[in-house]
Design a protein around this motif. Structure first.
Motif, short mmCIF file in Angstrom:
data_model
loop_
_atom_site.label_atom_id
_atom_site.label_comp_id
_atom_site.label_asym_id
_atom_site.label_seq_id
_atom_site.Cartn_x
_atom_site.Cartn_y
_atom_site.Cartn_z
N GLY A 35 64.30 49.33 15.76
CA GLY A 35 64.38 48.50 14.59
C GLY A 35 65.52 48.92 13.69
O GLY A 35 66.23 49.90 13.93
N VAL A 36 65.65 48.15 12.61
CA VAL A 36 66.77 48.41 11.70
C VAL A 36 66.61 49.75 11.03
O VAL A 36 67.57 50.54 10.94
CB VAL A 36 66.86 47.28 10.66
N ARG A 37 65.39 50.05 10.54
CA ARG A 37 65.18 51.32 9.85
C ARG A 37 65.43 52.49 10.79
O ARG A 37 66.14 53.43 10.45
CB ARG A 37 63.78 51.38 9.27
N GLU A 38 64.82 52.46 11.97
CA GLU A 38 65.03 53.55 12.91
C GLU A 38 66.49 53.65 13.33
O GLU A 38 67.05 54.74 13.52
CB GLU A 38 64.14 53.35 14.14
N GLY A 39 67.13 52.46 13.47
CA GLY A 39 68.54 52.47 13.86
C GLY A 39 69.42 53.12 12.81
O GLY A 39 70.34 53.88 13.13
N LEU A 40 69.14 52.85 11.53
CA LEU A 40 69.94 53.47 10.46
C LEU A 40 69.76 54.98 10.44
O LEU A 40 70.73 55.73 10.21
CB LEU A 40 69.55 52.87 9.11
N ASN A 60 73.68 60.52 14.03
CA ASN A 60 74.88 60.53 14.89
C ASN A 60 76.14 60.83 14.08
O ASN A 60 77.02 61.58 14.51
CB ASN A 60 74.99 59.18 15.59
N ALA A 61 76.24 60.21 12.87
CA ALA A 61 77.42 60.44 12.03
C ALA A 61 77.51 61.89 11.57
O ALA A 61 78.60 62.47 11.52
CB ALA A 61 77.39 59.49 10.83
N LEU A 62 76.35 62.49 11.26
CA LEU A 62 76.36 63.90 10.85
C LEU A 62 76.76 64.80 12.01
O LEU A 62 77.47 65.80 11.82
CB LEU A 62 74.98 64.29 10.32
N TRP A 63 76.31 64.47 13.21
CA TRP A 63 76.69 65.26 14.39
C TRP A 63 78.20 65.20 14.60
O TRP A 63 78.86 66.22 14.82
CB TRP A 63 75.92 64.75 15.60
N LEU A 64 78.76 63.99 14.54
CA LEU A 64 80.20 63.86 14.70
C LEU A 64 80.97 64.51 13.54
O LEU A 64 82.07 65.04 13.73
CB LEU A 64 80.58 62.39 14.81
N LEU A 65 80.40 64.46 12.33
CA LEU A 65 81.04 65.09 11.17
C LEU A 65 81.12 66.61 11.35
O LEU A 65 82.12 67.24 10.98
CB LEU A 65 80.28 64.75 9.90
N ALA A 66 80.06 67.20 11.91
CA ALA A 66 80.08 68.64 12.17
C ALA A 66 81.20 68.99 13.15
O ALA A 66 81.94 69.98 12.97
CB ALA A 66 78.73 69.09 12.70
N VAL A 67 81.34 68.17 14.20
CA VAL A 67 82.44 68.41 15.15
C VAL A 67 83.79 68.28 14.46
O VAL A 67 84.70 69.09 14.68
CB VAL A 67 82.33 67.42 16.33
N LEU A 68 83.92 67.25 13.61
CA LEU A 68 85.20 67.05 12.91
C LEU A 68 85.53 68.21 11.98
O LEU A 68 86.68 68.67 11.92
CB LEU A 68 85.14 65.74 12.12
N MET A 69 84.54 68.73 11.24
CA MET A 69 84.79 69.82 10.31
C MET A 69 85.25 71.08 11.05
O MET A 69 86.16 71.79 10.62
CB MET A 69 83.53 70.11 9.49
N ILE A 70 84.61 71.35 12.17
CA ILE A 70 85.03 72.52 12.97
C ILE A 70 86.46 72.33 13.45
O ILE A 70 87.29 73.26 13.39
CB ILE A 70 84.07 72.72 14.15
N ALA A 71 86.77 71.11 13.91
CA ALA A 71 88.11 70.85 14.41
C ALA A 71 89.15 70.94 13.30
O ALA A 71 90.24 71.49 13.49
CB ALA A 71 88.16 69.47 15.07
N ILE A 72 88.82 70.41 12.11
CA ILE A 72 89.77 70.49 10.98
C ILE A 72 90.02 71.95 10.60
O ILE A 72 91.17 72.35 10.33
CB ILE A 72 89.24 69.68 9.79
N ASN A 73 88.96 72.73 10.55
CA ASN A 73 89.11 74.15 10.20
C ASN A 73 90.02 74.87 11.20
O ASN A 73 90.95 75.59 10.82
CB ASN A 73 87.74 74.81 10.14
N LEU A 74 89.74 74.67 12.48
CA LEU A 74 90.55 75.34 13.51
C LEU A 74 91.98 74.79 13.54
O LEU A 74 92.94 75.53 13.76
CB LEU A 74 89.89 75.18 14.87
N GLY A 75 92.12 73.46 13.31
CA GLY A 75 93.46 72.89 13.30
C GLY A 75 94.30 73.41 12.14
O GLY A 75 95.48 73.73 12.32
N ASN A 76 93.70 73.49 10.96
CA ASN A 76 94.43 74.04 9.81
C ASN A 76 94.81 75.49 10.04
O ASN A 76 95.91 75.93 9.68
CB ASN A 76 93.59 73.90 8.55
#
Length: 493
Positions: free
Chosen positions: A185-190, A196-212
């Motif tokens: 449903g919509v609620r469960e989907g949100l 999912n967005a938080l999981w990808l955000l964690a990957v991005l933050m690690i990558a930004i830290n290592l890239g910098n």
């Protein structure tokens, strides 16, 4: 490619990266890329094998759990011909994106995100891992801004997969992809979209830290290389300046001394029969001048070799060190040229007030001027020397009468008209004089004056400013060396 810098002993070398494994990864990027691609292909092969086996054995459990059997059979539907070609194409595109993730990480991320829309079965697991690798590569190998763009693309595509695609077998990345097995449903989907967005955000933050951190280290290394290059260039410039200084000193010593020796030797050869006593005095003076020049050269070479360690039995001993000549030695210098045959009249005003370096420049400029007068005008020429010591500068003017001037006094004997040959010049004397004056912000002008030659120089007392005088004086000296004056050539070089 970073330019290699050779560091001499004592320089601060860059620290060695820690860890054997990390050094191997940094030194073999292609091997790392192919290892990632191979691991991805191995994972895809395992998933496809599991799907094939599940399709064959599903009928044995039909009486136990009919719904599970239907789901197991559905997993292998995309492996049925001709859908197998689509599966192989997806695997090939994802493998290519992983192989070139260092060069085109954002393009690979977009391609893999769009491929996740297609039915993939269990291949969604290795493809999701591949998408995470590509998201990590964007800020590491490109920039933080591009990393956020890649993050937005991944979140939008995966959110659409969770909320729109009716089957969980399409590729939602991360924990949400595991949870989506049936339409939600919509609620469960949100909720799943946020997870999912938080999981990808964690990957991005690690990558930004290592890239910098990676870019910061590269900037430090590049800065260290620039400092090493600057230090080497400064050392080369200092060595070139020192070589130029030594060349000027050697020229002044050799040109002055040899000009006097040649002139005295020619005079002695002319007077050897008529005036043997005068010829002997000329030869004694020539020998004294040669010994003095040899002593000065040994002293100069001794300064050059003083940093090479103590002298040994096989090392020639250098002459004892002595102060450089200055205003106090000008009288002796003028007396030497007078004994060589020049008729010098000296006009001096004021008291020398410059430091040792400024007085050395004045001494060398006067020495070069009188040497040129002796070389080109010859013995018997009249020379006017003016020294004006002001409050801020020393002015020098040297004017000679030129060769064979009417009434000059003692020209060469008629029978010796071919005995005296012009002493060739190198063209460096006036250029060196201009450089000596230019160091203090002064100037040197030289040119013909009637049948003779005039040199005017200004040497200020200020030593804080360093200037580079133009080297336009060497052609003037060369022009003088080629003069053949006559009554109709007055005023021409």
């Amino acid at each position: 490619m970073t330019e290699a810098i050779t560091l001499t002993p004592g320089d601060a070398a860059l620290p060695r990266p820690p860890g054997v494994f990390r050094r191997w990864l940094a030194e073999h990027p292609r091997a790392v890329d192919w290892t990632i691609v191979g691991t991805y292909l191995f994972g895809c092969a395992l998933m496809m094998l599991f799907e094939v086996v599940a399709g064959f054995v599903a009928t044995d459990f039909e009486g136990v759990e009919p719904e599970a059997v239907s789901e197991m059979q559905a997993l292998a539907q995309h492996l049925v011909w001709p859908w197998t070609l689509m599966t192989l194409l997806i695997v090939a595109l994802v493998a290519t994106a992983l192989r070139f993730r260092r060069r085109f990480p954002l393009a690979g991320l977009i391609v893999v995100s769009l491929l996740m829309v297609f039915e993939q079965g269990l291949l969604v697991a290795p493809n999701s891992v591949a998408l995470v690798f590509l998201l990590y590569a964007v800020p590491v190998y490109r920039s933080v801004a591009m990393g956020w763009i890649g993050y937005g693309v991944a979140v939008i595509v995966n959110s659409l997969l969770i909320l729109v695609v009716p089957s969980g077998s399409s590729g939602a990345v991360g924990p949400a992809g595991i949870a989506v097995a049936d339409p939600v449903g919509v609620r469960e989907g949100l909720v799943l979209v946020i997870i999912n967005a938080l999981w990808l955000l964690a990957v991005l933050m690690i990558a930004i830290n290592l890239g910098n951190r990676r870019r910061y280290i590269e900037a430090l290394i590049d800065r260290a290389h620039q400092l090493a290059r600057d230090r080497e260039q400064k050392a080369q410039l200092a060595a070139a300046a020192e070589r130029a200084r030594i060349a000027r000193e050697m020229h002044d010593i050799v040109a002055h001394s040899l000009s006097v020796v040649v002139t005295l030797s020619e005079a002695a050869s002319v007077a050897i029969d008529a005036e043997p006593v005068a010829a002997k005095q000329a030869m004694d003076r020539a020998a004294e001048t040669g010994r003095s020049a040899l002593t000065e050269m040994r002293r100069l070479l001794g300064v050059l070799n003083e940093d090479r360690g103590p002298a040994t039995s096989t090392t020639p001993s250098a002459a004892p060190l002595a102060p450089q000549p200055g205003a106090a030695q000008l009288a002796e210098l003028i007396r030497g040229f007078a004994e060589a045959g020049l008729r010098i009249s000296v006009t001096e005003q004021g008291v020398p007030a410059g430091d040792a370096a400024q007085q050395l420049a004045v001494y060398r400029i006067v020495q070069e001027s009188l040497t040129n007068a002796l070389r080109y005008a010859g013995a018997g020429a009249d020379v006017e020397l003016k020294l004006i010591h002001g409050d801020l500068t020393t002015e020098i003017e040297v004017v000679d009468s030129g060769p064979d001037r009417a009434g000059s006094g003692t020209p060469a004997a008629p029978h010796d008209s071919g005995a005296r040959r012009p002493i060739p010049g190198s063209g460096r004397g006036l250029a060196g004089a201009a450089e000596r004056a230019g160091v203090f912000g002064g100037s040197v002008e030289a040119g013909p004056r009637g049948r003779g030659w005039r040199l005017a120089a200004e040497v200020p007392f200020e030593t804080g400013r360093v200037h580079q005088a133009p080297r336009a004086e060497a052609p003037a000296e060369a022009a003088r060396a080629g003069r053949a004056p006559s009554d109709s050539e007055e005023g021409t070089p």
